[in-house]
Design a protein around this motif. Sequence first.
Motif, mmCIF file in Angstrom:
data_model
loop_
_atom_site.group_PDB
_atom_site.id
_atom_site.type_symbol
_atom_site.label_atom_id
_atom_site.label_comp_id
_atom_site.label_asym_id
_atom_site.label_seq_id
_atom_site.Cartn_x
_atom_site.Cartn_y
_atom_site.Cartn_z
ATOM 1 N N ASN A 2 -4.798 -7.617 4.066
ATOM 2 C CA ASN A 2 -3.968 -8.187 3.006
ATOM 3 C C ASN A 2 -2.965 -7.204 2.417
ATOM 4 O OD1 ASN A 2 -5.478 -6.569 1.239
ATOM 5 N ND2 ASN A 2 -6.841 -8.233 0.630
ATOM 6 N N ASP A 3 -2.965 -5.944 2.853
ATOM 7 C CA ASP A 3 -1.990 -4.978 2.346
ATOM 8 C C ASP A 3 -0.809 -4.869 3.301
ATOM 9 O OD1 ASP A 3 -3.543 -3.724 4.334
ATOM 10 O OD2 ASP A 3 -3.191 -1.737 3.500
ATOM 11 N N THR A 4 0.288 -4.354 2.797
ATOM 12 C CA THR A 4 1.482 -4.102 3.602
ATOM 13 C C THR A 4 1.930 -2.669 3.384
ATOM 14 O OG1 THR A 4 3.164 -4.630 1.925
ATOM 15 C CG2 THR A 4 2.188 -6.489 3.135
ATOM 16 N N VAL A 5 2.809 -2.196 4.234
ATOM 17 C CA VAL A 5 3.450 -0.914 3.955
ATOM 18 C C VAL A 5 4.435 -1.110 2.803
ATOM 19 C CG1 VAL A 5 3.211 -0.002 6.285
ATOM 20 C CG2 VAL A 5 5.252 -1.316 5.675
ATOM 21 N N CYS A 24 -8.583 -5.117 2.629
ATOM 22 C CA CYS A 24 -7.622 -4.200 2.020
ATOM 23 C C CYS A 24 -7.543 -2.885 2.801
ATOM 24 C CB CYS A 24 -8.030 -3.920 0.570
ATOM 25 S SG CYS A 24 -9.573 -2.970 0.400
ATOM 26 N N ASN A 25 -6.581 -2.032 2.378
ATOM 27 C CA ASN A 25 -6.545 -0.613 2.760
ATOM 28 C C ASN A 25 -6.482 -0.378 4.262
ATOM 29 O OD1 ASN A 25 -8.671 2.262 2.658
ATOM 30 N ND2 ASN A 25 -6.563 2.202 1.963
ATOM 31 N N GLU A 26 -5.672 -1.196 4.952
ATOM 32 C CA GLU A 26 -5.493 -0.965 6.392
ATOM 33 C C GLU A 26 -4.379 0.032 6.660
ATOM 34 O OE1 GLU A 26 -3.849 -1.459 10.459
ATOM 35 O OE2 GLU A 26 -2.822 -1.839 8.549
ATOM 36 N N SER A 54 0.859 -1.180 0.000
ATOM 37 C CA SER A 54 0.000 0.000 0.000
ATOM 38 C C SER A 54 0.895 1.230 0.000
ATOM 39 C CB SER A 54 -0.899 0.004 1.237
ATOM 40 O OG SER A 54 -1.557 1.252 1.366
ATOM 41 N N PHE A 55 0.484 2.223 -0.768
ATOM 42 C CA PHE A 55 1.206 3.492 -0.792
ATOM 43 C C PHE A 55 0.309 4.624 -0.311
ATOM 44 C CE2 PHE A 55 2.853 0.677 -4.086
ATOM 45 C CZ PHE A 55 4.187 0.613 -3.743
ATOM 46 N N GLY A 56 -0.720 4.253 0.430
ATOM 47 C CA GLY A 56 -1.670 5.242 0.916
ATOM 48 C C GLY A 56 -2.784 5.451 -0.087
ATOM 49 N N ALA A 57 -2.578 6.379 -0.994
ATOM 50 C CA ALA A 57 -3.610 6.700 -1.971
ATOM 51 C C ALA A 57 -3.868 5.549 -2.934
ATOM 52 C CB ALA A 57 -3.226 7.954 -2.752
ATOM 53 N N GLN A 58 -2.825 4.772 -3.250
ATOM 54 C CA GLN A 58 -2.975 3.608 -4.129
ATOM 55 C C GLN A 58 -2.495 2.357 -3.402
ATOM 56 O OE1 GLN A 58 -1.257 6.451 -5.605
ATOM 57 N NE2 GLN A 58 -3.264 7.151 -6.258
ATOM 58 N N ALA A 101 -10.634 1.752 -6.287
ATOM 59 C CA ALA A 101 -11.234 1.048 -7.422
ATOM 60 C C ALA A 101 -10.652 -0.345 -7.626
ATOM 61 C CB ALA A 101 -11.073 1.879 -8.692
ATOM 62 N N GLU A 102 -9.351 -0.542 -7.410
ATOM 63 C CA GLU A 102 -8.712 -1.835 -7.661
ATOM 64 C C GLU A 102 -8.192 -2.470 -6.381
ATOM 65 O OE1 GLU A 102 -8.285 -3.580 -10.732
ATOM 66 O OE2 GLU A 102 -9.925 -2.205 -11.205
ATOM 67 N N ARG A 103 -8.770 -2.103 -5.240
ATOM 68 C CA ARG A 103 -8.321 -2.634 -3.954
ATOM 69 C C ARG A 103 -9.420 -3.562 -3.436
ATOM 70 N NH1 ARG A 103 -5.334 2.557 -1.202
ATOM 71 N NH2 ARG A 103 -4.116 0.905 -0.248
#
Length: 424
Positions: free
Chosen positions: A100-103, A164-166, A27-31, A76-78
């Motif tokens: 399921n996301d990482t930094v 997603c998006n944690e 994850s990059f924050g916005a995307q 949209a794609e998360r």
Amino acid sequence: MICEKIKARKQELFQTLSELIQIDSQSFGAQGNEKQIAFFIGEKLREMGYEPDLYTPLDIPGMTEHPDYWPEHDLAERYNVSAVIPGADHSRRIMLAAHNDTVAVGDQKNWTVDPFGGEIKDGKIWGRGACDDKYGIAAVLFLLRLFRDEGLQLPCDLVFTAYCNEEYGGSHGALAACLRYPCDDVINLDCKNFEIWSCAVGGEELKAHICTTQPVDDCGILLEGLALLKSEFLRFRQRRYDELMAHPEYACTAIPDSSVRFLELRAGNSGTDLNRAHAEVCYYAAADKPQIDREFAEMARRLNTQLTPLGMTFSHFEKRCRFFHFGKSEKENPLMDKLIAAGKRASGRELKPCGSCQSDLSIFLKYGSPRAFSFGIGRDFGAYGGAHQTDEYIECDRFLEFTMILGELLSANLVDGFVIAKEN
């Protein structure tokens, strides 16, 4: 019985986590790159005979109008992936969730291992997401496969969600899971050091901006303004410390001492914007948002009074993530009691409830279940190979023990009065 079967198949458990690490879900924050891992998990569930539900937070009706929607993240794609595993009684549902996301990996040159290698060596599993938070996904996938192979039926319906998006304060994945799959209880498998988080800390991350009232060719003048900003946040930190220390869940943790952390103090921008400066902070709080908003309004008023004689002014607060809500699990929590008992049975470990750092537990408590809590073995942020660090890893023996405790919880003869039946 279940612990012995988990031990016998531990290499399969470790390999499951290794495969998840090999998928880039930064994850990059916005995307974010959560799509591939969500579809991979979905395929694993389908192979076990379950029907995965893949959905983005935007698939939830009313998401963009929800009070906890954060518009700065592209969703949209998360993808989330959820599956309902039928149990003996369909009138009750428990959710097991892990993100399921990482930094981001950062500069790979700083890693001594491949961040997407999932290498298993020296009694550890290495790579981005190993301890934050792919071990939770791997443990559940492994246990579902084991239970299927052994013919064990769960006492009630189980909803497994990899959301997603944690990272970076998004929380849309957790919110989407709560709205799409209402459950009686939620265990968020995003925690650390075998703790049980029974209380979610509030707060947020933000920037406080100041500027000069006239153009300048030297940003040094703004250092006095930054000193005033820092002093205001130190007073703000004392109030947060006092309120957190009033809660037993936090009095014996490191959270009150970290109630305000300075992430950046900056004046100018490498020769440009010389008349501007900001302080970026992350703060923990037990106060609600209206109270915090009042304090910030008063802070802005005081700063302008102090800055005006210096030829400066306070500009604005810039929100860097959604607001985290302070919340506590209900005092009567049978599933938490069962988890504590499972820890003793599986490994003799004493599991104790305490307060969390900022996590999506606040969302699960507010919109999922008032009995939601977190349990996990993530490693400390400040430790070598810990969460968000280079050379991230999880110890194999601790990962095995965690899975045994979780398996013991799910396979106990009674969970809140529902009997597990073994299929013939």
